[in-house]
Design an enzyme around this catalytic site. Structure first.
Site, short mmCIF file in Angstrom:
data_model
loop_
_atom_site.label_atom_id
_atom_site.label_comp_id
_atom_site.label_asym_id
_atom_site.label_seq_id
_atom_site.Cartn_x
_atom_site.Cartn_y
_atom_site.Cartn_z
N GLY A 54 0.85 -1.18 0.00
CA GLY A 54 0.00 0.00 0.00
C GLY A 54 0.88 1.23 0.00
N ALA A 55 0.62 2.15 -0.92
CA ALA A 55 1.54 3.28 -1.12
C ALA A 55 1.84 4.06 0.16
CB ALA A 55 0.98 4.21 -2.21
N ARG A 90 10.55 -0.85 -4.52
CA ARG A 90 9.29 -0.88 -5.28
C ARG A 90 9.29 0.32 -6.22
NH1 ARG A 90 4.86 -3.52 -2.95
NH2 ARG A 90 3.93 -3.24 -5.01
N GLN A 207 -5.50 -9.37 -2.59
CA GLN A 207 -5.53 -8.41 -1.49
C GLN A 207 -6.95 -8.08 -1.05
OE1 GLN A 207 -3.66 -7.98 -4.31
NE2 GLN A 207 -1.84 -6.74 -3.92
N ASP A 248 -1.70 4.17 -6.17
CA ASP A 248 -0.29 4.16 -5.80
C ASP A 248 0.44 5.37 -6.36
OD1 ASP A 248 0.65 1.25 -4.59
OD2 ASP A 248 -1.19 1.18 -5.76
N ASN A 258 -3.09 2.25 -10.25
CA ASN A 258 -3.53 1.44 -9.11
C ASN A 258 -3.39 -0.04 -9.46
OD1 ASN A 258 -4.68 1.42 -6.40
ND2 ASN A 258 -6.53 0.59 -7.32
N LYS A 259 -3.73 -0.88 -8.52
CA LYS A 259 -3.63 -2.33 -8.69
C LYS A 259 -4.24 -2.77 -10.03
CE LYS A 259 -3.28 -6.73 -7.59
NZ LYS A 259 -2.02 -7.43 -7.38
#
Length: 390
Positions: A54-55, A90, A207, A248, A258-259
């Site tokens: 998670g950012a 990351r 997630q 993110d 995002n994801k």
């Protein structure tokens, strides 16, 4: 938030100092396990291996990583080395870079013998700020949910419910506390609004099914886990009143990274006139990027995350299980980019704005790029496409 009735953050300093504790999110939802991180290397591993994810939480953890690095080597070379190691963990989430740069800026002006203590205090301040930002996001998002409830004729204690779909995990597990996309949902539930959450499983790491469902279940929020491909069907049949996700990295023009799978949900929402909101704190905005599709690096992770799943067997054991044929290759793109045109609004700690350069500039005038002269070609293009704050 609460874990078994105990107020808990996702990261906290050891009482005796010199280390931090985290929740090992790779063990959820079947085991609640905490890990002690004693040094820079342990922090880098925790970020890279997604013990924390998670950012916002990645950024907060990196801040403590810098602090632990200063305990090992507070020299200029030690500071540069700590920042370099953490930046490499990351590539996509911008909060990582933001937190490391904030730590480095605050430490460079200090003599080395003062850096370790100052770094510890700064990392704690970054964590406290994250909690405040996310709670404010919850307050602003609550207003949107209240408006939906009024429009639908749903009231406290009455019939009906507000159906909200979310993707991945943007709850308190993705932050220090409260969460981004889930913060308005917790606020709404605590205010007595009858909300129900559709939880995308969110392959490949699940997630949603593992983390979001665990969070909502722990807090008593009604929810249903669904396969990732179900959201469009639900929207077609009027079973989704709103989509809310985290991010993110958000560009200065409102594109959202995002994801993986977020873009598909945005397309389905757009086609079915379902409001699609993105919740984010200011540090998640990358003011140096304008075109998310071309400028944001997309992390490609280990193919094993696609070919295997982790869970509890019928016998009660926790195991990895391979689900693909031996020899079949797999691609694992971790994120996608949702263009600003598909987004109904951005929910930030400062309010709600349009997903656009003008919308973000209205909330963050001190960060927005200087305006282009109106007579220039760039200025004419900007004037033609700008949207204001909501």
């Amino acid at each position: 938030m609460n874990v078994n009735g105990t107020p808990t953050r996702t990261i906290w300093p050891a009482r005796e100092g010199g280390a931090v504790w985290i929740i090992d999110q790779t063990r959820l939802p079947h085991e609640f396990v905490t890990q002690r991180l004693n040094d820079l290397g342990a922090v880098a591993h925790a970020i890279r291996a997604m013990l924390v994810r998670g950012a916002p939480l990645i950024g907060a953890t990196a801040a403590y990583g810098v602090a632990l690095g200063m305990a090992e080597d507070p020299s200029d070379e030690g500071l540069a080395r700590a920042c370099q190691i953490l930046l490499a963990t990351r590539p996509t989430a911008v909060n990582l870079r933001w937190a490391i740069e904030a730590m480095a800026e605050s430490l460079r002006a200090l003599p080395p013998d003062q850096r370790a203590l100052a770094a510890w205090a700064k990392a704690g301040a970054i964590c406290d700020e994250d909690v405040a930002l996310n709670e404010a996001i919850g307050d602003h998002g609550l207003g949107i949910i209240k408006d939906l409830a009024r429009a639908k004729g749903v009231e406290k204690g009455g019939e009906g419910r507000i159906n909200i779909l979310t993707h991945c995990n943007a709850g308190w597990l993705a932050t220090v506390d409260w969460g981004t996309a889930l913060a308005p949902l917790y606020k709404a539930h605590d205010a007595g609004l009858p909300i129900h959450v559709w939880v995308d499983e969110t392959r490949p790491r699940n997630q949603g099914a593992s983390l979001t469902a665990w969070e909502l279940n722990s807090h008593g929020v009604p929810h249903t886990v669904i396969a990732d491909n179900t959201g469009g069907h639900l929207m077609q049949h009027g079973l989704v009143d709103m989509v809310i996700v985290g991010t993110d990295r958000t560009t200065a023009t409102g594109d959202v990274c995002n994801k993986i799978g977020t873009y598909l949900k945005a397309l389905a929402a757009f086609d079915n006139a379902v409001p699609f909101y993105v919740a984010l704190p200011g540090p998640t905005i990358d003011w140096t990027v304008n075109d998310g599709l071309r400028e944001i690096p997309i992390e490609q992770r280990d193919a094993a995350e696609v070919t295997r799943v982790w869970g509890r067997t019928a016998a009660g054991a926790l195991e990895w299980v391979t689900i693909t044929p031996t020899g079949s290759p797999a691609a694992n793109y971790a994120f996608d980019v949702t263009p600003a045109r598909l987004i109904s609004g951005l929910i930030t700690e400062r309010g709600v704005c349009a997903a656009s350069a003008a919308g973000l500039a209205g909330l963050y005038p001190e960060r927005a790029p200087a305006p282009v002269p109106a007579g220039s070609a760039e200025g004419k293009g900007a004037a033609a496409t700008a949207d204001g704050a909501l």
